[in-house]
Design an enzyme around this catalytic site. Structure first.
Site, mmCIF file in Angstrom:
data_model
loop_
_atom_site.group_PDB
_atom_site.id
_atom_site.type_symbol
_atom_site.label_atom_id
_atom_site.label_comp_id
_atom_site.label_asym_id
_atom_site.label_seq_id
_atom_site.Cartn_x
_atom_site.Cartn_y
_atom_site.Cartn_z
ATOM 1 N N LYS A 48 54.862 133.357 54.106
ATOM 2 C CA LYS A 48 55.932 132.908 54.997
ATOM 3 C C LYS A 48 55.750 133.621 56.327
ATOM 4 O O LYS A 48 55.475 134.821 56.354
ATOM 5 C CB LYS A 48 57.281 133.255 54.367
ATOM 6 C CG LYS A 48 58.463 132.889 55.201
ATOM 7 C CD LYS A 48 59.787 133.025 54.459
ATOM 8 C CE LYS A 48 59.983 134.328 53.753
ATOM 9 N NZ LYS A 48 61.300 134.482 53.127
ATOM 10 N N CYS A 67 57.146 124.652 68.602
ATOM 11 C CA CYS A 67 56.119 123.646 68.291
ATOM 12 C C CYS A 67 55.021 124.207 67.395
ATOM 13 O O CYS A 67 54.205 123.461 66.893
ATOM 14 C CB CYS A 67 55.505 123.086 69.571
ATOM 15 S SG CYS A 67 54.354 124.186 70.426
HETATM 16 S S1 FES Z 1 57.578 125.404 72.251
HETATM 17 FE FE1 FES Z 1 55.652 125.963 71.458
HETATM 18 S S2 FES Z 1 54.573 126.583 73.216
HETATM 19 FE FE2 FES Z 1 56.502 126.018 73.971
#
Ligand code: FES
Length: 102
Positions: A48, A67
């Site tokens: 994790k 992301c």
């Molecule tokens: S949200 Fe992952 S680099 Fe900006």
């Protein structure tokens, strides 16, 4: 119409079918992180991924990556823009901002 192959021809098709099935399996395994996982490659050896920060160390503002593509993870490095452009996704960072308390 049916599978009416003489016994010797089956022995020809079995290795071909096995090879095709193995190639599909290998391709699927290679693609699986990209199509099914949120985290494509950050600390994949860990069960994790957890990061801890002290609130006092945040400073005035901070952007947290959501992301999972940042080279400075867990901090945002802006790579989400390229990810969004390439995939049509719409992810962005969590921005933390210190409230001015007087
Ligand atoms: S949200 Fe992952 S680099 Fe900006």
């Amino acid at each position: 119409m049916g599978f009416d192959l003489p016994g010797k021809e089956w022995t020809t098709y079995i290795p071909i079918a096995t090879t095709v099935a193995l190639a599909i399996y290998v391709a699927w395994e290679a693609m699986r992180p990209k199509i099914g996982w949120v985290n494509p490659d950050i600390q994949k050896n860990e069960e994790k991924v957890v990061h801890t920060m002290d609130v006092e160390d945040i400073g005035e503002k901070l952007s947290i990556c959501r992301c999972w593509r940042s080279k400075t993870f867990p901090l945002c490095d802006g790579i989400h823009k390229a990810h969004n452009k390439r995939t049509g996704d719409n992810v962005g960072p969590l921005r933390l901002k210190r409230r001015n308390v007087s």
